[in-house]
Design a protein around this motif. Structure first.
Motif, PDB file in Angstrom:
ATOM      1  N   PRO A 132      -2.897 -46.669 -24.638  1.00  0.00           N
ATOM      2  CA  PRO A 132      -2.212 -45.385 -24.482  1.00  0.00           C
ATOM      3  C   PRO A 132      -3.128 -44.196 -24.208  1.00  0.00           C
ATOM      4  CG  PRO A 132      -2.329 -45.961 -26.794  1.00  0.00           C
ATOM      5  CD  PRO A 132      -2.885 -47.143 -26.036  1.00  0.00           C
ATOM      6  N   ASN A 133      -4.440 -44.427 -24.165  1.00  0.00           N
ATOM      7  CA  ASN A 133      -5.374 -43.330 -23.878  1.00  0.00           C
ATOM      8  C   ASN A 133      -5.200 -42.192 -24.879  1.00  0.00           C
ATOM      9  OD1 ASN A 133      -7.439 -41.953 -22.598  1.00  0.00           O
ATOM     10  ND2 ASN A 133      -6.289 -41.505 -20.745  1.00  0.00           N
ATOM     11  N   ASN A 134      -5.192 -42.566 -26.131  1.00  0.00           N
ATOM     12  CA  ASN A 134      -5.112 -41.604 -27.228  1.00  0.00           C
ATOM     13  C   ASN A 134      -6.508 -41.032 -27.448  1.00  0.00           C
ATOM     14  OD1 ASN A 134      -4.826 -40.257 -29.664  1.00  0.00           O
ATOM     15  ND2 ASN A 134      -3.600 -41.865 -30.621  1.00  0.00           N
ATOM     16  N   GLN A 135      -6.674 -39.744 -27.233  1.00  0.00           N
ATOM     17  CA  GLN A 135      -7.995 -39.137 -27.357  1.00  0.00           C
ATOM     18  C   GLN A 135      -8.218 -38.440 -28.696  1.00  0.00           C
ATOM     19  OE1 GLN A 135     -10.636 -39.471 -25.098  1.00  0.00           O
ATOM     20  NE2 GLN A 135      -9.186 -41.072 -24.494  1.00  0.00           N
ATOM     21  N   ALA A 136      -7.303 -38.657 -29.663  1.00  0.00           N
ATOM     22  CA  ALA A 136      -7.500 -38.095 -30.989  1.00  0.00           C
ATOM     23  C   ALA A 136      -8.686 -38.761 -31.670  1.00  0.00           C
ATOM     24  CB  ALA A 136      -6.240 -38.275 -31.834  1.00  0.00           C
ATOM     25  N   GLY A 137      -9.402 -38.024 -32.491  1.00  0.00           N
ATOM     26  CA  GLY A 137     -10.607 -38.515 -33.143  1.00  0.00           C
ATOM     27  C   GLY A 137     -10.406 -39.837 -33.854  1.00  0.00           C
ATOM     28  N   GLY A 138     -11.221 -40.821 -33.492  1.00  0.00           N
ATOM     29  CA  GLY A 138     -11.160 -42.137 -34.126  1.00  0.00           C
ATOM     30  C   GLY A 138     -10.134 -43.065 -33.525  1.00  0.00           C
ATOM     31  N   ARG A 139      -9.278 -42.560 -32.639  1.00  0.00           N
ATOM     32  CA  ARG A 139      -8.218 -43.407 -32.098  1.00  0.00           C
ATOM     33  C   ARG A 139      -8.339 -43.591 -30.576  1.00  0.00           C
ATOM     34  NH1 ARG A 139      -5.978 -40.432 -36.184  1.00  0.00           N
ATOM     35  NH2 ARG A 139      -5.004 -38.814 -34.913  1.00  0.00           N
ATOM     36  N   GLN A 140      -9.520 -43.269 -30.012  1.00  0.00           N
ATOM     37  CA  GLN A 140      -9.687 -43.350 -28.560  1.00  0.00           C
ATOM     38  C   GLN A 140      -9.528 -44.772 -28.030  1.00  0.00           C
ATOM     39  OE1 GLN A 140     -11.800 -41.820 -30.656  1.00  0.00           O
ATOM     40  NE2 GLN A 140     -12.667 -39.949 -29.766  1.00  0.00           N
ATOM     41  N   GLY A 141      -9.883 -45.773 -28.825  1.00  0.00           N
ATOM     42  CA  GLY A 141      -9.803 -47.161 -28.368  1.00  0.00           C
ATOM     43  C   GLY A 141      -8.517 -47.855 -28.748  1.00  0.00           C
ATOM     44  N   MET A 142      -7.488 -47.107 -29.058  1.00  0.00           N
ATOM     45  CA  MET A 142      -6.228 -47.669 -29.552  1.00  0.00           C
ATOM     46  C   MET A 142      -5.601 -48.640 -28.553  1.00  0.00           C
ATOM     47  SD  MET A 142      -2.888 -45.545 -30.873  1.00  0.00           S
ATOM     48  CE  MET A 142      -3.605 -45.185 -32.490  1.00  0.00           C
TER      49      MET A 142
END
Length: 538
Positions: A132-142
């Motif tokens: 999903p291309n989540n760029q929130a801290g710590g969740r970039q590789g979701m």
């Protein structure tokens, strides 16, 4: 003697014709904003043996910034590319591993350009993985997974030690490719490109003993040819790996300023390179020329784009997005046919033609002139002194497309014309609005025709001329009609009927242009909402 007919002002609802689905560009409803679209053909989970095209993109629903807090999917049968269906929200990221809210206000993370990969299990079932291309801290590789291509998707790579983090190497604009042998590869990057072979057990981490490949192709500031910017996408055609990406053009290349509003490709015999530069697949500026032959952008002057190629029923298409409005936050899904040729064998070349930015989309025979064409399908927008940009805003001396937004209720009948379409506004003197292409072969044998337009006059005297073929009579354009608006016309939706002439010799696909003129400069003559051809009463 010039003839024109101006009907009394009518309400928008009364002037609308019922339309179900139609092929057009953008190919989704004009109130929908799906940029970054990755197209895939998957089997319909509800109709085994039948296939649909699924579009996975971000969702420009925040309006004042990029993207949205939800990702949605649209799909269409491979043999009915005029029949797009809203399949709903497939993913949001608002809770952590343990089910707690990620943010005190309950809002989810903003989700950017996604990708999807599918793995066929030993028992023949398929698992779909969403990045999903989540760029929130710590969740970039979701990563999230589902047993259906239309979701819903659930996160599958939460950290074992941190409930708000996800484990994985992928970062900005992820792309994931599953090869024929089951090996998995990931691609990502901004201004520099990265890639790695991924562990198929996690679909997120680098394979044990593997390493990240830095600068898969040269980045924006590393050379003058590849100039990778963002928007990684990987496809395999025969024995070649095709890396598609947003390229930052050189200053003066194509006769225009530098821009990342293009998609380019490179190809290789191996998924991790080395890659050979191929060329441009689409240019969102819609390069054209003015009357003197000087190269100009005939659409928006800049912006970003993201997409890929897809083979549907034996035809290849490039999917990308365009800009609308006066900033970069209302982007729409577009498509164009391309030709793909592959030389098999080691060192074989790949050729992908450059697609054309146009209004027809999947209707490659041209739009039906007798069906209502929403003004927002315009692919040619020029003003008396051009246009410019300063991120994230655009500045127009003439015509541009005004975005319209609707609530989720719009999805119940997405192509219902009782929902207004994006009008073309700021039609100042010297502006031109064009549509490529209409199928003029449908006009054959009809001797008495008119163009029915819906406009909103804006209080000045002005004229609109209609040209077919080219916006310049000096370069083959043929004037087929004109009408005047006056300063005393009501500033409300007005139906205007324009008698047409000079259609002889115009056959096949033809571009149609609206040329605006007035003695009052720098003021909009009218809003343009829609038009259609019709038989004229004798």
């Amino acid at each position: 003697m010039r003839r024109f007919v101006i009907c009394a002002a009518v309400s928008l609802a009364a002037s609308l014709l019922p339309v179900d689905a139609m092929s057009q560009n953008p190919y989704l409803p004009l109130w929908e904003y799906i940029p970054d679209g990755e197209p895939y053909v998957f089997e319909d989970p509800d109709r085994p043996g039948e296939y649909r095209v699924y579009i996975y993109g971000s969702h420009d629903s925040l309006i004042t910034e990029y993207c949205g807090r939800e990702q949605v999917v649209w799909s269409a049968p491979v043999d009915r590319l005029d029949d797009w269906r809203y399949d709903g929200v497939i993913f949001i990221s608002d809770r952590d591993r343990d089910g707690n809210l990620l943010h005190p206000d309950g809002k989810g993370d903003v989700l950017y350009a996604p990708d999807v990969a599918v793995v066929e299990e030993p028992d023949g079932t398929k698992t779909y993985y969403l990045y999903p291309n989540n760029q929130a801290g710590g969740r970039q590789g979701m990563v999230a997974r589902s047993k259906r291509p239309d979701g819903p998707f659930e996160v599958c790579n939460w950290s074992q030690t941190d409930p708000v983090a996800a484990e994985g190497v992928l970062r900005f604009d992820p792309a994931v490719f599953v090869d024929d042998d089951g090996r998995v590869y990931g691609y990502w990057g901004f201004e520099r490109s990265y890639a790695a072979e991924l562990d198929p057990r996690t679909m997120a981490t680098v394979i044990p003993g593997g390493k990240v490949v830095e600068d898969l192709i040269p980045g924006r500031f590393q050379d003058e040819l590849y100039k990778f910017f963002e928007a990684s996408s990987l496809r395999k055609i025969k024995d070649k790996y095709i890396f598609i990406y947003s390229r930052y053009t050189r200053e003066g290349e194509f006769g225009l300023p530098a821009s990342n509003y293009t998609l380019a490709y490179a190809y290789s015999d191996n998924p991790l390179g080395p890659f050979t530069y191929g060329g441009t697949i689409i240019d969102g500026r819609s390069r054209g020329t003015d009357e003197s032959g000087k190269v100009i952008p005939t659409a928006y002057p800049a912006g970003n784009t993201h997409g890929s190629i897809c083979e549907i029923d034996g035809k290849w298409w490039v999917f990308y997005h365009r800009q609308t409005g006066t900033n970069e936050f209302s982007r729409q899904a577009m498509v164009a046919p391309v030709e793909v040729k592959v030389e098999e064998g080691p060192g074989g070349k790949v050729y992908i033609s450059e697609g054309e930015y146009n209004s027809e989309g999947f209707a490659t025979q041209g739009l039906d002139p007798f069906r209502k064409t929403p003004a927002g399908l315009a692919c040619y927008l020029t003003g008396p002194s051009g246009s410019s940009n300063e991120f994230p805003n655009f500045y127009f001396s003439g015509s541009y497309i005004k975005p319209t937004y609707y609530t989720p209720g719009s999805y119940e009948s997405p192509f219902n014309e009782k929902i207004p379409f994006d009008p073309v506004v700021n039609n100042t003197s010297g502006s031109t609005v064009g549509y490529k292409y209409l199928d003029f072969s449908r006009l054959a044998g009809k001797s008495s025709l008119e163009l029915i337009c819906h406009v909103v006059p804006e209080g000045i005297d002005g004229e609109i001329r209609l040209l077919a073929g080219s916006p310049f009579t000096s370069r083959g354009g043929k004037e087929i009609g004109s009408f005047r608006l006056t300063s005393d016309m009501p500033r409300e939706m007005t139906e205007i009927r324009i008698p047409l002439s000079g259609l002889e010799g115009l056959d096949g696909k033809q571009a149609l242009y609206f040329l605006f003129g007035s003695d009052t400069k720098e003021a909009s003559i009218c809003e343009l909402h829609d038009f259609r051809f019709a038989g004229r009463p004798e």
